[in-house]
Design an enzyme around this catalytic site. Structure first.
Site, PDB file in Angstrom:
ATOM      1  N   ASP A   1      34.161  44.360  30.581  1.00 27.46           N
ATOM      2  CA  ASP A   1      33.132  45.232  30.014  1.00 27.46           C
ATOM      3  C   ASP A   1      33.298  46.658  30.526  1.00 27.46           C
ATOM      4  O   ASP A   1      33.287  46.895  31.732  1.00 27.46           O
ATOM      5  CB  ASP A   1      31.745  44.713  30.398  1.00 27.46           C
ATOM      6  CG  ASP A   1      30.631  45.294  29.545  1.00 27.46           C
ATOM      7  OD1 ASP A   1      30.659  46.519  29.309  1.00 27.46           O
ATOM      8  OD2 ASP A   1      29.740  44.541  29.134  1.00 27.46           O
TER       9      ASP A   1
ATOM     10  N   SER B   1      22.895  44.889  27.561  1.00 27.86           N
ATOM     11  CA  SER B   1      23.145  46.214  28.115  1.00 27.86           C
ATOM     12  C   SER B   1      21.879  46.737  28.804  1.00 27.86           C
ATOM     13  O   SER B   1      21.327  46.070  29.673  1.00 27.86           O
ATOM     14  CB  SER B   1      23.656  47.135  27.009  1.00 27.86           C
ATOM     15  OG  SER B   1      24.207  48.312  27.535  1.00 27.86           O
TER      16      SER B   1
ATOM     17  N   HIS C   1      32.021  44.902  25.304  1.00 29.01           N
ATOM     18  CA  HIS C   1      30.683  45.080  25.860  1.00 29.01           C
ATOM     19  C   HIS C   1      29.795  43.948  25.371  1.00 29.01           C
ATOM     20  O   HIS C   1      29.365  43.933  24.220  1.00 29.01           O
ATOM     21  CB  HIS C   1      30.127  46.437  25.395  1.00 29.01           C
ATOM     22  CG  HIS C   1      28.826  46.814  26.021  1.00 29.01           C
ATOM     23  ND1 HIS C   1      28.566  46.659  27.364  1.00 29.01           N
ATOM     24  CD2 HIS C   1      27.694  47.354  25.488  1.00 29.01           C
ATOM     25  CE1 HIS C   1      27.344  47.091  27.634  1.00 29.01           C
ATOM     26  NE2 HIS C   1      26.789  47.511  26.506  1.00 29.01           N
TER      27      HIS C   1
END
Length: 536
Positions: free
Chosen positions: A474, A246, A504
């Site tokens: 995602d 991320s 994610h």
């Protein structure tokens, strides 16, 4: 704690997104913002670091008891599945890299040492799990079982970035004030309510400056990248081995830009698009969460277990209507502190549940309670995970750190006029999340210090290949960002791997294909073919 509970905790630990700002983080006026720091943006340090920093010896010891370590019965993290214990230490870094002999900050670190010796040991593999604002010290032990194979040749290492958790964490509001703040949050429906929202954000920013003003100018991603390079040197590694998830992919990209010759093997998973402004990123998230919600609704209708709508489209409409009703009349919950579920908290809870298919059943339960039983308890608990609220009513500082780091990085300061102008575009992109993500643009409105750059710089000419993994489903870092990151890193540097799945992140999904490619690369140096695809 059960394996399922540990898994939920590990996933929640990285489920931090900028749309959370609308419910809990923002800024004050704009013109009075101060310059961030004396260090030139993105320039490599101009002065050599003193030997007291580069030569420091980390004092590794058993980790102290902490509420974040819920896995161990004694309040410390449970060992890795193979019995390897976790150790903690503190690294000292310059507060301001332009003044390396000046004040320092303490960076909290954690590691699980490999049993490998000699040539079998590669070195340290440094993790950042995202945010910005996520605690690596808390997350790595919670997710350790996912990286057990990598521990065969690497010391697994993570840290709380500057301003996060144990690393002189940013503090803004007290726990009681945060409860009041989230309870009063509403998505504005007119100019008067919009001004009230900005007023609340102004108070929040003033509290951040009052309680953490000394460190706020220095909480940039570039400075954290410099911290990582000092960490690499102190750990005794000639080259950097890195796993970023991320926001950790943005951090890794900035590191590669600053220190391209020092990259050895790096994986970027759930990739941030480095070409976007904050407004473009928020719009991308609106589309990403909408797409993930549609996928959830289609799946639950196929299973015959959907709590909303006779069709996915009708289910989406019912959720949007529910959020609107809750902003007018919040739902009661079974929360021992008497908190209620408003529209902003419900939207945050729904968003959190879309980070992984592991959360879909919880979303189904939450929607059933809210729609059928007039009970907001489950959705409130999901929003608590996103906002960093623990079961005892205390908060971690993840959302405060998210705001502080984002606003130290980003030059953009969006006005009410900017938000109103773009609001229809956001609402078209997502009837459910459009307003939430649009108002997230106000996160740095008038933050008391100026931001460093308009977009992250990640070009890394001359670096070794970096594996960039994009996940087609995602919600928080949409798939399209992976190709943008790979291109920005540079020719022969970014190597793109696609995972056709939900949630994610790809490696933590457990997909065997993704893990095989990543493990072969990190453990054996085998770079996957650019454009490879793994199907869930």
């Amino acid at each position: 704690m059960s394996a399922a509970a540990q898994r939920t905790r590990a996933l929640a630990a990285v489920a931090i997104l900028t749309v959370g700002a609308v419910a809990g983080c923002g800024g004050s006026g704009g013109e009075e913002a101060k310059q961030t720091a004396s260090h030139p943006p993105y320039a490599s340090p101009t002065a050599a670091l003193p030997g007291k920093l580069t030569g420091q010896k980390l004092k590794w010891a058993g980790c102290q008891k902490d509420p974040e370590f819920e896995e161990g019965a004694d309040g410390t993290p449970e060992p890795m599945p193979g019995g390897v214990p976790w150790e903690c230490a503190t690294l000292k870094v310059p507060l301001d890299y332009a003044k390396p002999d000046g004040d320092t900050m303490d960076i909290a670190m954690i590691r699980a040492r490999t049993k490998a010796k000699g040539k079998d040991r590669i070195g340290s593999l440094i993790f950042n799990f995202g945010g910005p604002g996520g605690s690596g010290v808390a997350t790595l032990p919670a997710a350790g079982q996912d990286y057990e194979k990598l521990n065969k040749r690497y010391d697994l290492v993570s840290f709380d970035p500057r301003g996060v958790g144990r690393s002189e964490g940013v503090r803004c509001l007290s726990d009681k004030e945060l409860d009041e703040y989230y309870q009063s949050a509403r998505l504005p429906q007119n100019d008067a309510e919009a001004r009230e929202t900005l007023d609340e954000q102004r108070k929040y920013a003033r509290a951040c400056e009052k309680n953490s003003g000394k460190v706020l100018p220095y909480l940039t991603t570039a400075n954290t990248a410099r911290d990582m390079d000092l960490m690499r040197e102190v750990l005794g590694d000639e080259k950097m081995h890195y796993f970023g998830i991320s926001y950790g992919t943005e951090l890794g990209g900035v590191y590669a830009h600053l220190f391209p010759a020092r990259i050895s093997r790096a994986v970027f998973d759930a990739v941030v698009d480095p070409t976007q402004t904050p407004a473009e990123s928020n719009l991308g998230q609106a589309k990403g969460f909408q797409r993930a919600l549609t996928n959830y609704l289609e799946a639950c209708h196929d299973d015959g277990q959907c709590p909303v709508g006779q069709t996915p489209a009708k289910g989406e409409k019912e959720i949007a209507d529910l959020l609107e009703r809750l902003d007018k009349k919040p739902l009661k919950t079974r929360d021992p502190d008497g908190r209620e579920l408003n529209g902003s908290l419900a939207a945050s809870g729904v968003a959190l549940s879309l980070y992984s298919q592991d959360f879909w059943q919880l979303l189904t339960e939450g929607l059933q309670e809210a729609m059928n039983d007039n009970d907001g308890t489950m959705l409130l608990r999901l929003s608590d995970l996103l906002n960093g609220r623990r079961e005892d009513g205390t908060y971690d500082n993840s959302q405060a750190a998210l705001t502080a780091i984002s606003c130290a990085d980003d030059k953009q300061r969006y006005t009410l006029a900017d938000i109103k102008r773009r609001l229809p575009e956001f609402e078209k992109a997502s009837p459910v999340f459009g307003q939430l993500t649009a108002w997230g643009m106000a996160q740095c409105h008038g933050w008391p210090f100026k931001g460093e750059t308009d977009r992250p710089r990640v070009s890394a000419e001359g670096a070794e290949p970096i594996v960039v993994i994009g996940n087609t489903g995602d919600p928080a870092t949409p798939y399209e960002g992976a190709a943008k990151m790979a291109k920005q890193l540079g020719e022969d540097v970014g190597v793109e791997l696609t995972y056709e799945g939900e949630g994610h992140g790809a490696y933590n999904s457990g997909d065997r294909c993704v893990r095989r490619h990543v493990n072969d690369y990190l453990l054996g140096g085998k770079v996957p073919a650019d454009g490879s695809t793994c199907e869930s």
